[in-house]
Design an enzyme around this catalytic site. Structure first.
Site, short mmCIF file in Angstrom:
data_model
loop_
_atom_site.label_atom_id
_atom_site.label_comp_id
_atom_site.label_asym_id
_atom_site.label_seq_id
_atom_site.Cartn_x
_atom_site.Cartn_y
_atom_site.Cartn_z
N ASN A 9 0.86 -1.19 0.00
CA ASN A 9 0.00 0.00 0.00
C ASN A 9 0.90 1.24 0.00
O ASN A 9 1.51 1.57 1.01
CB ASN A 9 -0.88 -0.04 1.26
CG ASN A 9 -1.72 1.22 1.43
OD1 ASN A 9 -1.80 2.05 0.51
ND2 ASN A 9 -2.32 1.39 2.60
N TRP A 10 0.96 1.90 -1.15
CA TRP A 10 1.87 3.04 -1.28
C TRP A 10 1.32 4.32 -0.64
O TRP A 10 1.98 5.34 -0.60
CB TRP A 10 2.18 3.32 -2.75
CG TRP A 10 2.89 2.20 -3.43
CD1 TRP A 10 3.36 1.04 -2.86
CD2 TRP A 10 3.21 2.10 -4.82
NE1 TRP A 10 3.96 0.25 -3.80
CE2 TRP A 10 3.88 0.87 -5.02
CE3 TRP A 10 3.01 2.93 -5.92
CZ2 TRP A 10 4.34 0.46 -6.27
CZ3 TRP A 10 3.46 2.53 -7.16
CH2 TRP A 10 4.12 1.31 -7.33
N LYS A 11 0.06 4.28 -0.23
CA LYS A 11 -0.59 5.46 0.36
C LYS A 11 -0.43 6.66 -0.58
O LYS A 11 -0.44 6.47 -1.80
CB LYS A 11 -0.04 5.70 1.77
CG LYS A 11 -0.13 4.44 2.63
CD LYS A 11 0.12 4.65 4.08
CE LYS A 11 -0.02 3.33 4.82
NZ LYS A 11 0.18 3.44 6.24
N GLU A 98 -6.35 4.87 8.35
CA GLU A 98 -6.15 6.30 8.04
C GLU A 98 -7.45 6.90 7.51
O GLU A 98 -7.74 8.08 7.74
CB GLU A 98 -4.98 6.45 7.05
CG GLU A 98 -3.65 6.25 7.76
CD GLU A 98 -2.56 5.63 6.92
OE1 GLU A 98 -2.68 5.57 5.69
OE2 GLU A 98 -1.56 5.18 7.53
N GLU A 180 -4.72 -4.56 11.26
CA GLU A 180 -3.71 -3.52 11.37
C GLU A 180 -3.96 -2.75 12.66
O GLU A 180 -4.81 -1.83 12.68
CB GLU A 180 -3.79 -2.56 10.18
CG GLU A 180 -3.49 -3.19 8.85
CD GLU A 180 -2.94 -2.19 7.84
OE1 GLU A 180 -1.85 -2.42 7.33
OE2 GLU A 180 -3.59 -1.16 7.59
N GLY A 186 2.88 2.81 10.77
CA GLY A 186 3.82 3.90 10.51
C GLY A 186 4.56 4.36 11.75
O GLY A 186 5.18 5.42 11.75
N GLY A 246 3.10 -0.96 4.32
CA GLY A 246 3.09 0.46 3.96
C GLY A 246 4.49 0.91 3.60
O GLY A 246 4.98 0.67 2.50
N GLY A 247 5.17 1.55 4.56
CA GLY A 247 6.47 2.17 4.31
C GLY A 247 7.48 1.26 3.61
O GLY A 247 8.15 1.69 2.66
P1 13P Z 1 3.35 0.80 7.68
O1 13P Z 1 3.87 -0.52 7.13
O2 13P Z 1 4.07 1.97 7.11
O3 13P Z 1 3.30 0.77 9.17
O4 13P Z 1 1.85 0.93 7.17
C1 13P Z 1 0.99 -0.13 7.36
C2 13P Z 1 -0.25 0.14 6.61
O5 13P Z 1 -1.03 1.00 6.98
C3 13P Z 1 -0.50 -0.65 5.40
O6 13P Z 1 -1.80 -0.45 4.93
#
Ligand code: 13P
Length: 264
Positions: A9-11, A98, A180, A186, A246-247
């Site tokens: 998930n690149w957000k 989020e 999650e 994050g 995510g990251g």
């Molecule tokens: P991180 O891996 O950056 O903590 O993010 C997790 C996330 O929200 C994936 O959807």
């Protein structure tokens, strides 16, 4: 049960050229026939097309980060499930924390999004998880095991039951649940194996209740500060069928290493 799943998930990151290059690197590293696990790239809307064309011919699937709960109409700024399917998406993330916590998305909106996504042929990744305050409250009541469990599981139960309410049994194969914990997203603070195991086990039991005989086929992912340093331990936890990253999905090197750890 289908293959293990790794979702990046690149957000709200990467411009189109970066996204094209990055998805190309991952596709080239994996090769055309990669099938040790299912990989899904989830870029922002603006990069769906470039990523989709760069990964076409590979086994990587394309996904979107959100969807609106109507198929068309006067909803300025929104994107519908048929539009996502038309853009090449097979998957959509629904109810990410989020969106719940920063953008105020409600359980009811999430139910509509799940229902419309599935009826339009998309597979939905439903995100659920407790906040830090909810976990702390459960820990404070740890003198009584039943109360602790009830408090800890309650947000997850509400989120899952509400989101899946309108689905029929046949649609269960189009659902993936991603646990999650909000406090782990994050933050670099990932949940311990025991914490993950406890919630995943609970989700498995809940799914078996909601979808008798079929709940065992639903994949349950973990997400929240997944990285190369903890992926092996996370994947060794029972009932973890993949990860939502995510990251660490924004670096080809770390994402590729995570995929390889999951694929084995
Ligand atoms: P991180 O891996 O950056 O903590 O993010 C997790 C996330 O929200 C994936 O959807």
């Amino acid at each position: 049960m289908d293959k293990k799943l790794v979702v990046g998930n690149w957000k709200m990151n990467l411009l189109r050229e970066e996204a094209r290059e990055f998805s190309g690197t991952i596709a080239d590293l994996l090769g055309e026939d990669y099938d040790a696990c299912q990989v899904v790239l989830v870029p922002p809307y603006t990069a769906l097309e470039v990523v989709g064309s760069r990964i076409s011919g590979s086994t990587i699937d394309l996904g979107a980060q959100n969807v609106f709960g109507e198929t068309s109409g006067a909803f300025t700024g929104e994107v519908s499930a048929p539009m996502l399917a038309d853009a090449g998406c097979k998957w959509v993330i629904v109810g990410h924390s989020e969106r719940r916590h920063i953008l105020g998305e409600t359980d009811e909106q999430i139910r509509e999004k799940i229902s419309i996504s599935i009826s339009c042929g998309l597979k939905a990744i439903l995100c659920v998880g407790e906040t830090e305050a909810q976990r702390e409250e459960a820990i404070r009541r740890s003198e009584d095991v039943l109360t602790r469990k009830k408090l800890l599981f309650s947000p997850i139960k509400t989120q899952i039951e509400s989101a899946l309410d309108s689905l029929d049994q046949k649609q269960v194969s189009d659902i993936v649940i991603a646990y999650e914990p909000v406090w782990a997203i994050g933050t670099g603070k990932n949940a311990t194996s025991l914490e993950i195991a406890e919630i995943h086990q609970y989700i498995r039991e809940l799914l078996a209740e909601i979808f008798p005989g079929l709940g065992n086929n639903v994949r349950i992912l973990y997400g929240g500060s997944v990285k190369t340093g903890n992926i092996v331990e996370i994947m060794s936890v029972e009932e973890v069928d993949g990860v939502l990253v995510g990251g660490a999905s924004l670096s080809a090197d770390s994402f590729f290493r995570i995929i390889n750890s999951v694929g084995g």
